[in-house]
Design an enzyme around this catalytic site. Structure first.
Site, PDB file in Angstrom:
ATOM      1  N   ARG A  17      18.884  -9.791   0.923  1.00 40.66           N
ATOM      2  CA  ARG A  17      19.844 -10.386   1.880  1.00 40.66           C
ATOM      3  C   ARG A  17      21.280 -10.005   1.564  1.00 40.66           C
ATOM      4  O   ARG A  17      21.704 -10.021   0.419  1.00 40.66           O
ATOM      5  CB  ARG A  17      19.705 -11.911   1.828  1.00 40.66           C
ATOM      6  CG  ARG A  17      20.778 -12.642   2.624  1.00 40.66           C
ATOM      7  CD  ARG A  17      20.422 -14.081   2.859  1.00 40.66           C
ATOM      8  NE  ARG A  17      20.505 -14.908   1.677  1.00 40.66           N
ATOM      9  CZ  ARG A  17      20.230 -16.221   1.659  1.00 40.66           C
ATOM     10  NH1 ARG A  17      19.859 -16.827   2.767  1.00 40.66           N
ATOM     11  NH2 ARG A  17      20.320 -16.906   0.545  1.00 40.66           N
ATOM     12  N   ARG A  24      25.149 -12.666  -2.072  1.00 38.02           N
ATOM     13  CA  ARG A  24      25.460 -13.991  -2.604  1.00 38.02           C
ATOM     14  C   ARG A  24      25.126 -14.037  -4.083  1.00 38.02           C
ATOM     15  O   ARG A  24      24.103 -13.502  -4.502  1.00 38.02           O
ATOM     16  CB  ARG A  24      24.656 -15.062  -1.849  1.00 38.02           C
ATOM     17  CG  ARG A  24      25.306 -15.468  -0.556  1.00 38.02           C
ATOM     18  CD  ARG A  24      24.429 -16.349   0.283  1.00 38.02           C
ATOM     19  NE  ARG A  24      23.809 -17.466  -0.416  1.00 38.02           N
ATOM     20  CZ  ARG A  24      23.169 -18.464   0.191  1.00 38.02           C
ATOM     21  NH1 ARG A  24      23.103 -18.472   1.520  1.00 38.02           N
ATOM     22  NH2 ARG A  24      22.609 -19.426  -0.496  1.00 38.02           N
ATOM     23  N   LYS A  30      16.089 -20.326   7.861  1.00 37.48           N
ATOM     24  CA  LYS A  30      16.720 -21.477   8.528  1.00 37.48           C
ATOM     25  C   LYS A  30      18.046 -21.067   9.188  1.00 37.48           C
ATOM     26  O   LYS A  30      18.300 -21.422  10.328  1.00 37.48           O
ATOM     27  CB  LYS A  30      16.992 -22.610   7.518  1.00 37.48           C
ATOM     28  CG  LYS A  30      15.735 -23.156   6.848  1.00 37.48           C
ATOM     29  CD  LYS A  30      16.050 -24.273   5.885  1.00 37.48           C
ATOM     30  CE  LYS A  30      16.940 -23.871   4.716  1.00 37.48           C
ATOM     31  NZ  LYS A  30      16.348 -22.844   3.811  1.00 37.48           N
ATOM     32  N   ARG A  72      16.158 -21.842  -7.533  1.00 36.15           N
ATOM     33  CA  ARG A  72      16.235 -22.477  -6.204  1.00 36.15           C
ATOM     34  C   ARG A  72      14.848 -22.794  -5.666  1.00 36.15           C
ATOM     35  O   ARG A  72      14.645 -23.819  -5.014  1.00 36.15           O
ATOM     36  CB  ARG A  72      17.004 -21.578  -5.236  1.00 36.15           C
ATOM     37  CG  ARG A  72      18.505 -21.630  -5.498  1.00 36.15           C
ATOM     38  CD  ARG A  72      19.187 -20.400  -4.991  1.00 36.15           C
ATOM     39  NE  ARG A  72      19.283 -20.374  -3.556  1.00 36.15           N
ATOM     40  CZ  ARG A  72      19.341 -19.256  -2.840  1.00 36.15           C
ATOM     41  NH1 ARG A  72      19.278 -18.076  -3.423  1.00 36.15           N
ATOM     42  NH2 ARG A  72      19.453 -19.321  -1.550  1.00 36.15           N
ATOM     43  N   ARG A  95      18.325 -32.184   1.673  1.00 37.45           N
ATOM     44  CA  ARG A  95      17.500 -31.561   0.629  1.00 37.45           C
ATOM     45  C   ARG A  95      16.997 -32.531  -0.419  1.00 37.45           C
ATOM     46  O   ARG A  95      16.339 -32.101  -1.373  1.00 37.45           O
ATOM     47  CB  ARG A  95      18.294 -30.446  -0.068  1.00 37.45           C
ATOM     48  CG  ARG A  95      18.679 -29.351   0.885  1.00 37.45           C
ATOM     49  CD  ARG A  95      19.061 -28.098   0.148  1.00 37.45           C
ATOM     50  NE  ARG A  95      19.814 -27.265   1.044  1.00 37.45           N
ATOM     51  CZ  ARG A  95      19.971 -25.963   0.916  1.00 37.45           C
ATOM     52  NH1 ARG A  95      19.427 -25.341  -0.088  1.00 37.45           N
ATOM     53  NH2 ARG A  95      20.664 -25.295   1.790  1.00 37.45           N
TER      54      ARG A  95
HETATM   55  P1  ADP Z   1      17.671 -19.449   4.781  1.00 39.53           P
HETATM   56  O1  ADP Z   1      18.863 -19.900   5.611  1.00 39.53           O
HETATM   57  O2  ADP Z   1      16.436 -20.268   5.033  1.00 39.53           O
HETATM   58  O3  ADP Z   1      17.978 -19.320   3.312  1.00 39.53           O
HETATM   59  P2  ADP Z   1      18.132 -16.844   6.059  1.00 39.53           P
HETATM   60  O4  ADP Z   1      18.194 -17.157   7.524  1.00 39.53           O
HETATM   61  O5  ADP Z   1      19.428 -16.574   5.373  1.00 39.53           O
HETATM   62  O6  ADP Z   1      17.291 -17.994   5.271  1.00 39.53           O
HETATM   63  O7  ADP Z   1      17.138 -15.617   5.862  1.00 39.53           O
HETATM   64  C1  ADP Z   1      16.930 -15.036   4.572  1.00 39.53           C
HETATM   65  C2  ADP Z   1      16.874 -13.507   4.708  1.00 39.53           C
HETATM   66  O8  ADP Z   1      15.686 -13.164   5.419  1.00 39.53           O
HETATM   67  C3  ADP Z   1      18.048 -12.912   5.493  1.00 39.53           C
HETATM   68  O9  ADP Z   1      18.369 -11.645   4.926  1.00 39.53           O
HETATM   69  C4  ADP Z   1      17.500 -12.746   6.916  1.00 39.53           C
HETATM   70  O10 ADP Z   1      18.092 -11.642   7.580  1.00 39.53           O
HETATM   71  C5  ADP Z   1      16.008 -12.482   6.633  1.00 39.53           C
HETATM   72  N1  ADP Z   1      15.104 -13.057   7.634  1.00 39.53           N
HETATM   73  C6  ADP Z   1      15.261 -14.199   8.342  1.00 39.53           C
HETATM   74  N2  ADP Z   1      14.188 -14.414   9.154  1.00 39.53           N
HETATM   75  C7  ADP Z   1      13.330 -13.380   8.931  1.00 39.53           C
HETATM   76  C8  ADP Z   1      12.037 -13.010   9.466  1.00 39.53           C
HETATM   77  N3  ADP Z   1      11.422 -13.775  10.380  1.00 39.53           N
HETATM   78  N4  ADP Z   1      11.470 -11.877   9.009  1.00 39.53           N
HETATM   79  C9  ADP Z   1      12.095 -11.120   8.069  1.00 39.53           C
HETATM   80  N5  ADP Z   1      13.300 -11.385   7.539  1.00 39.53           N
HETATM   81  C10 ADP Z   1      13.920 -12.510   7.955  1.00 39.53           C
HETATM   82  P1  AMP Z   2      22.232 -22.434   1.475  1.00 43.78           P
HETATM   83  O1  AMP Z   2      23.363 -21.656   2.041  1.00 43.78           O
HETATM   84  O2  AMP Z   2      21.636 -23.388   2.459  1.00 43.78           O
HETATM   85  O3  AMP Z   2      21.202 -21.550   0.807  1.00 43.78           O
HETATM   86  O4  AMP Z   2      22.866 -23.351   0.324  1.00 43.78           O
HETATM   87  C1  AMP Z   2      23.507 -22.751  -0.790  1.00 43.78           C
HETATM   88  C2  AMP Z   2      23.717 -23.768  -1.896  1.00 43.78           C
HETATM   89  O5  AMP Z   2      24.588 -24.832  -1.450  1.00 43.78           O
HETATM   90  C3  AMP Z   2      22.463 -24.490  -2.374  1.00 43.78           C
HETATM   91  O6  AMP Z   2      21.707 -23.740  -3.315  1.00 43.78           O
HETATM   92  C4  AMP Z   2      23.086 -25.745  -3.012  1.00 43.78           C
HETATM   93  O7  AMP Z   2      23.692 -25.470  -4.257  1.00 43.78           O
HETATM   94  C5  AMP Z   2      24.204 -26.076  -2.009  1.00 43.78           C
HETATM   95  N1  AMP Z   2      23.731 -26.964  -0.924  1.00 43.78           N
HETATM   96  C6  AMP Z   2      23.714 -26.682   0.402  1.00 43.78           C
HETATM   97  N2  AMP Z   2      23.218 -27.711   1.105  1.00 43.78           N
HETATM   98  C7  AMP Z   2      22.907 -28.678   0.195  1.00 43.78           C
HETATM   99  C8  AMP Z   2      22.328 -29.983   0.264  1.00 43.78           C
HETATM  100  N3  AMP Z   2      21.976 -30.530   1.441  1.00 43.78           N
HETATM  101  N4  AMP Z   2      22.147 -30.665  -0.883  1.00 43.78           N
HETATM  102  C9  AMP Z   2      22.527 -30.159  -2.074  1.00 43.78           C
HETATM  103  N5  AMP Z   2      23.048 -28.939  -2.233  1.00 43.78           N
HETATM  104  C10 AMP Z   2      23.245 -28.191  -1.109  1.00 43.78           C
END
Ligand code: ADP
Ligand code: AMP
Length: 225
Positions: free
Chosen positions: A127, A156, A13, A167, A88
């Site tokens: 990541r 992270r 995302k 999660r 969420r």
């Molecule tokens: P989210 O925001 O949904 O948690 P991220 O955008 O942070 O996901 O992506 C999670 C990990 O996967 C990151 O390390 C990112 O670089 C990698 N990633 C994102 N999209 C892809 C893809 N299409 N193929 C492989 N790796 C990806």
């Molecule tokens: P993210 O960076 O989107 O993976 O979010 C990291 C963490 O922030 C999540 O695991 C939750 O603890 C908190 N968080 C982010 N967005 C929300 C949301 N819309 N509702 C509740 N918790 C959230």
């Protein structure tokens, strides 16, 4: 245009929100980024959120709705917003809908990024993110330097195995029902197969938004990871 991005942790995302923001010229709003900045700055909101985030639990709806109220009524979101992980739970979807209605707006499109669990765990365990601009990276060691802003890449805390497991479970229990909520409220939801190279996923998302006719790379051989 207000676009809600849904999908499990690691679905891409954040990666896609950055790209869509550049392509469409509307800002990305990631509640996770807002919360991490609040934790770093030691604000009241950050102190309230930290323990939930470290465990991989959701932060209370009241905190999220407070953030959404601030950002959606700010001048930055005048042209719209790409809401990354900002909805969420069903109460958050309801609360966002109510606050948008009050300012004469609505969610225009929901994109659901779909990736299977095995790939999600692989992505989250690999990541690193920039501690400055929060850009996520894959295959880069902690301590490397962010290409965008020059800050350091870190792992992270919630990308440790136990928090990842929690999660994914939290997503299934609390966030997956949001998809049906939007569908039941006649909102346009497009499911996107996000287990594909980043450019392909962007093309699929743009196509779902009606912004691109053909899938990038079609006709060419796709290079998968
Ligand atoms: P989210 O925001 O949904 O948690 P991220 O955008 O942070 O996901 O992506 C999670 C990990 O996967 C990151 O390390 C990112 O670089 C990698 N990633 C994102 N999209 C892809 C893809 N299409 N193929 C492989 N790796 C990806
Ligand atoms: P993210 O960076 O989107 O993976 O979010 C990291 C963490 O922030 C999540 O695991 C939750 O603890 C908190 N968080 C982010 N967005 C929300 C949301 N819309 N509702 C509740 N918790 C959230």
């Amino acid at each position: 245009m207000i676009i809600v991005l849904l999908g499990p942790p690691g679905a891409g995302k954040g990666t896609q929100a950055d790209r869509l923001s550049t392509k469409l010229g509307i800002p990305k709003i990631a509640t996770g980024d807002v919360l991490r900045a609040a934790v770093r700055d030691g604000t009241k909101r950050g102190r309230e959120a930290k323990a939930y985030m470290d465990r991989g639990d959701l932060v209370p709806d009241s905190v999220i709705l407070g953030i959404l109220q601030d950002v959606m009524t700010s001048p930055a979101a005048k042209k719209g917003a790409i809401l990354d992980g900002a909805v969420r739970t069903v109460p958050q979807a309801e609360g966002l809908g109510t606050m948008l209605k009050e300012i004469g707006k609505k969610v225009d499109k929901v994109l659901l990024f779909d990736v299977d669990d095995e790939e999600l765990v692989k992505r989250l365990s690999g990541r690193t993110v920039c501690e400055g601009c929060q850009t996520p990276y894959m295959g880069r060691e902690p301590g490397s330097i962010c290409e965008k802003c020059g800050h350091k890449l870190v792992r992270r805390k919630d990308d440790e195995p136990e928090a990842i497991r929690n999660r994914l479970e939290v997503y299934r229990r609390q966030t997956a029902p949001v998809v049906d909520w939007y569908r039941n409220h006649k909102m346009s939801v497009s499911r996107i197969d996000a287990d594909a190279p980043v450019d392909t996923v962007t093309s699929r998302a743009l196509k779902a938004l009606g912004r691109e006719k053909r899938e990038e790379g079609r006709g060419k051989r796709e290079v998968r990871k």
